[in-house]
Write a protein that holds these residues in place. Structure first.
Motif, PDB file in Angstrom:
ATOM      1  N   PRO A 113      -5.219   6.652   1.893  1.00  0.00           N
ATOM      2  CA  PRO A 113      -4.118   7.424   1.297  1.00  0.00           C
ATOM      3  C   PRO A 113      -3.205   7.998   2.374  1.00  0.00           C
ATOM      4  N   LEU A 114      -2.019   8.383   1.981  1.00  0.00           N
ATOM      5  CA  LEU A 114      -1.133   9.138   2.868  1.00  0.00           C
ATOM      6  C   LEU A 114      -1.718  10.538   3.054  1.00  0.00           C
ATOM      7  N   ARG A 115      -1.799  10.979   4.282  1.00  0.00           N
ATOM      8  CA  ARG A 115      -2.311  12.304   4.583  1.00  0.00           C
ATOM      9  C   ARG A 115      -1.167  13.189   5.082  1.00  0.00           C
ATOM     10  N   GLY A 138       0.847  -1.183   0.000  1.00  0.00           N
ATOM     11  CA  GLY A 138       0.000   0.000   0.000  1.00  0.00           C
ATOM     12  C   GLY A 138       0.889   1.241   0.000  1.00  0.00           C
ATOM     13  N   PRO A 139       0.319   2.460   0.162  1.00  0.00           N
ATOM     14  CA  PRO A 139       1.153   3.668   0.199  1.00  0.00           C
ATOM     15  C   PRO A 139       2.233   3.544   1.271  1.00  0.00           C
ATOM     16  N   LEU A 140       3.441   4.006   0.953  1.00  0.00           N
ATOM     17  CA  LEU A 140       4.553   3.827   1.890  1.00  0.00           C
ATOM     18  C   LEU A 140       5.461   5.051   1.899  1.00  0.00           C
ATOM     19  N   MET A 141       6.244   5.147   2.980  1.00  0.00           N
ATOM     20  CA  MET A 141       7.282   6.166   3.111  1.00  0.00           C
ATOM     21  C   MET A 141       8.520   5.508   3.701  1.00  0.00           C
ATOM     22  N   ALA A 142       9.694   6.048   3.378  1.00  0.00           N
ATOM     23  CA  ALA A 142      10.941   5.563   3.961  1.00  0.00           C
ATOM     24  C   ALA A 142      11.857   6.756   4.164  1.00  0.00           C
ATOM     25  N   ALA A 143      12.332   6.930   5.397  1.00  0.00           N
ATOM     26  CA  ALA A 143      13.195   8.067   5.742  1.00  0.00           C
ATOM     27  C   ALA A 143      14.606   7.569   6.033  1.00  0.00           C
ATOM     28  N   PRO A 144      15.618   8.118   5.350  1.00  0.00           N
ATOM     29  CA  PRO A 144      16.984   7.613   5.511  1.00  0.00           C
ATOM     30  C   PRO A 144      17.589   8.013   6.855  1.00  0.00           C
ATOM     31  N   LEU A 145      18.538   7.214   7.304  1.00  0.00           N
ATOM     32  CA  LEU A 145      19.306   7.484   8.518  1.00  0.00           C
ATOM     33  C   LEU A 145      20.781   7.531   8.139  1.00  0.00           C
ATOM     34  N   ALA A 146      21.488   8.500   8.692  1.00  0.00           N
ATOM     35  CA  ALA A 146      22.920   8.631   8.404  1.00  0.00           C
ATOM     36  C   ALA A 146      23.607   9.207   9.629  1.00  0.00           C
ATOM     37  N   LEU A 147      24.892   9.016   9.716  1.00  0.00           N
ATOM     38  CA  LEU A 147      25.695   9.596  10.782  1.00  0.00           C
ATOM     39  C   LEU A 147      26.920  10.227  10.152  1.00  0.00           C
ATOM     40  N   GLU A 148      27.032  11.562  10.331  1.00  0.00           N
ATOM     41  CA  GLU A 148      28.140  12.326   9.749  1.00  0.00           C
ATOM     42  C   GLU A 148      28.233  12.084   8.239  1.00  0.00           C
ATOM     43  N   GLY A 149      27.049  12.048   7.584  1.00  0.00           N
ATOM     44  CA  GLY A 149      26.988  11.902   6.143  1.00  0.00           C
ATOM     45  C   GLY A 149      27.132  10.484   5.628  1.00  0.00           C
ATOM     46  N   ARG A 150      27.322   9.526   6.508  1.00  0.00           N
ATOM     47  CA  ARG A 150      27.511   8.128   6.106  1.00  0.00           C
ATOM     48  C   ARG A 150      26.186   7.381   6.259  1.00  0.00           C
TER      49      ARG A 150
END
Length: 535
Positions: A511-513, A484-496
């Protein structure tokens, strides 16, 4: 010049006996409490913005200035001998941020007591309403200052934001006495007389004494008082403008909400009060009307952004005998009852609430969800303050995404040690086994996998239709996960790059609201803070 360092004034004389006793009691309780409680949403937003390498001091100050308690704490710290060594008293939040530095401001947010926790302990004391009303008065003064052509509108805004300092301090420090005072006022007692009889001094004097003891400049303390008896045009300087219009603006706000001019309280008709504000500010009636409505819209949006019901700002809609006041009450009550249609953005980046796919749900429809989200945010703040392990923080973030934000499933995926694949480490929600199986060990291929692409590029992925998007999920992943509708948020440490937080709506045609976007961003910011603290 406005906003420049001001010379330190000579110390004021001792307060009268009644005020001195009240001040001592309030200060003692505030020290035990650990300062005035602030909204968890304010603290989280300040942490997020102050950790952003692209943010400037005004971006941080804007978030601080949405919360009167946090603004007072920051100014108190900036005027303390440890930080302020001869620079002159500080009355602007933006200057306080520059003086203290981002790291100090960010660390400060880890020690402030949460307003939501205070409200749970004292449900009869509506500290949140006092805070939002302070913001309403501040938003009005900002509009008036800009319309009047003042060069330093922030000074007017801060003075108005702190004008209810005495009431805020009493409610936080001595909640039982605050409740007794409210009961006396509800019975028709005159405000100043009731405050003196119950407390030993008026609340505006308590606010001024606190502000002076915290080192606030005279430009601020002078406005924490009833308005002076002036009626003609004011000199075009900030001190005269703020001294007259900050208390008058708050009086106007109270009158519109039915909290002034009640039986037993002296109050001029609203028409006369509006005319006086218009005359002193040097703006016409139409401009004043727009300023009032705009300030009210922003206060409703702020309340909604803090997880409060904007209807709590609704004026009393009754027949008072003041026809103009009754018309304004109906007009503002409509705004409070329909904030998703009328309010500007409640979000820090200015995107209108309800602007995402599917619009926003009706006001109040998500109150239980918002309460659960606020609880998770309080718990996250406690975990971060205690420097607990990142695994506990991530588990709580996933819980917030499901229980508070309303996603059906949420997961933490991290890169493998060889950085050639990603794998699921934690998950929350329902029907998790397909997710665990699909993400057990998935090769990192940013060309064919949008999740991997978002991770490598450091950009949040939003897929309303994972199968029909220009870059859809791979077929085998779609078949296995049915997201179904999805989201993914990246994780990084000091640009890595380290991994990503995944969330989807897998159980129905929802739907995503707009709140999904904001809640994911807010919760993932806590995970990023935990990573930063862990080093």
């Amino acid at each position: 010049p406005h906003g420049q360092p001001q010379p330190r004034a000579s110390a004021p004389g001792p307060p009268p006996a009644g005020l001195a006793a009240l001040l001592a009691r309030v200060q003692e309780r505030l020290e035990a409490l650990g300062e005035l409680p602030a909204f968890s949403a304010s603290l989280n937003r300040v942490r997020r913005v102050s950790a952003d390498p692209e943010a400037d001091a005004m971006a941080v100050a804007r978030e601080v200035m949405k919360d009167a308690a946090l603004s007072a704490r920051l100014l108190r710290l900036a005027n303390s001998p440890h930080y302020n060594r001869g620079q002159g008293r500080v009355g602007l939040v933006s200057r306080a941020v520059i003086l203290l530095g981002f790291e100090t401001v960010r660390n400060l947010t880890l020690t402030v007591k949460l307003l939501e926790g205070f409200q749970a302990e004292h449900p009869g004391v509506d500290l949140a309403r006092i805070q939002v009303r302070a913001y309403l008065g501040a938003a009005l003064l900002r509009e008036l200052a800009l319309a009047a052509g003042l060069r330093e509108a922030e000074e007017s805004y801060v003075c108005a934001l702190l004008h209810p300092l005495g009431e805020l301090a009493l409610a936080a420090a001595l909640p039982e006495e605050h409740l007794r005072l409210q009961q006396r006022l509800a019975e028709g007692a005159e405000r100043i007389q009731a405050e003196e009889a119950l407390l030993g001094a008026p609340l505006h004097e308590l606010g001024r004494a606190l502000a002076a003891s915290w080192g606030f400049p005279p430009a601020v303390t002078a406005t924490l008082a009833p308005p002076p008896e002036v009626d003609g045009p004011l000199p075009r300087d900030a001190a005269s403008f703020n001294r007259a219009l900050v208390p008058l603006g708050h009086r106007l706000v109270r009158r519109l909400q039915g909290e002034e001019g009640a039986p037993g309280e002296a109050g001029e008709p609203l028409e006369a009060l509006l005319a006086r504000v218009s005359r002193l500010a040097g703006v016409d009636h139409d401009r004043l009307d727009r300023a009032l409505e705009g300030a009210y819209r922003r206060a409703c949006a702020l309340a909604e952004g803090f997880g409060l019901d904007p209807a709590a700002l609704r004026p009393r809609v009754t027949q008072t005998g003041d026809a103009l006041r009754d018309r304004w009450a109906r007009r503002l009550a409509f705004l409070a009852d329909a904030p998703e249609e009328t309010a500007p953005s409640a979000q820090p980046d200015g995107r209108p609430e309800g602007g995402g796919a599917g619009g926003a749900p009706a006001a109040g429809a998500c109150a239980p969800r918002r309460e659960r989200l606020l609880l998770v945010l309080r718990q996250l703040a406690e975990l971060l303050a205690a420097r607990r392990g990142v695994n506990q923080v991530f588990a709580k973030v996933l819980e917030g995404l499901v229980e508070g934000a309303g996603f059906h499933r949420a997961a933490l995926c991290l890169l493998t040690p060889d950085r050639r694949a990603y794998a699921l480490r934690l998950a929350a929600g329902r029907e998790l086994e397909p997710l665990r199986e699909a993400f057990r060990h998935r090769p990192l291929d940013p060309e064919t996998d949008p999740l991997a692409g978002a991770l490598c590029r450091g950009q949040t992925l939003v897929l309303e239709d994972p199968a029909g998007a220009p870059r859809p999920l791979p077929r085998e992943l779609l078949a296995a996960v049915a997201p179904g509708p999805l989201m993914a948020a990246p994780l990084a440490l000091e640009g890595r790059p380290l991994g990503f937080v995944y969330a989807d709506l897998s159980l129905g045609p929802e739907p995503l609201r707009a709140h999904h976007h904001e809640d994911l961003r807010l919760l993932v910011s806590q995970a990023r803070i935990a990573l930063h603290l862990a080093g």
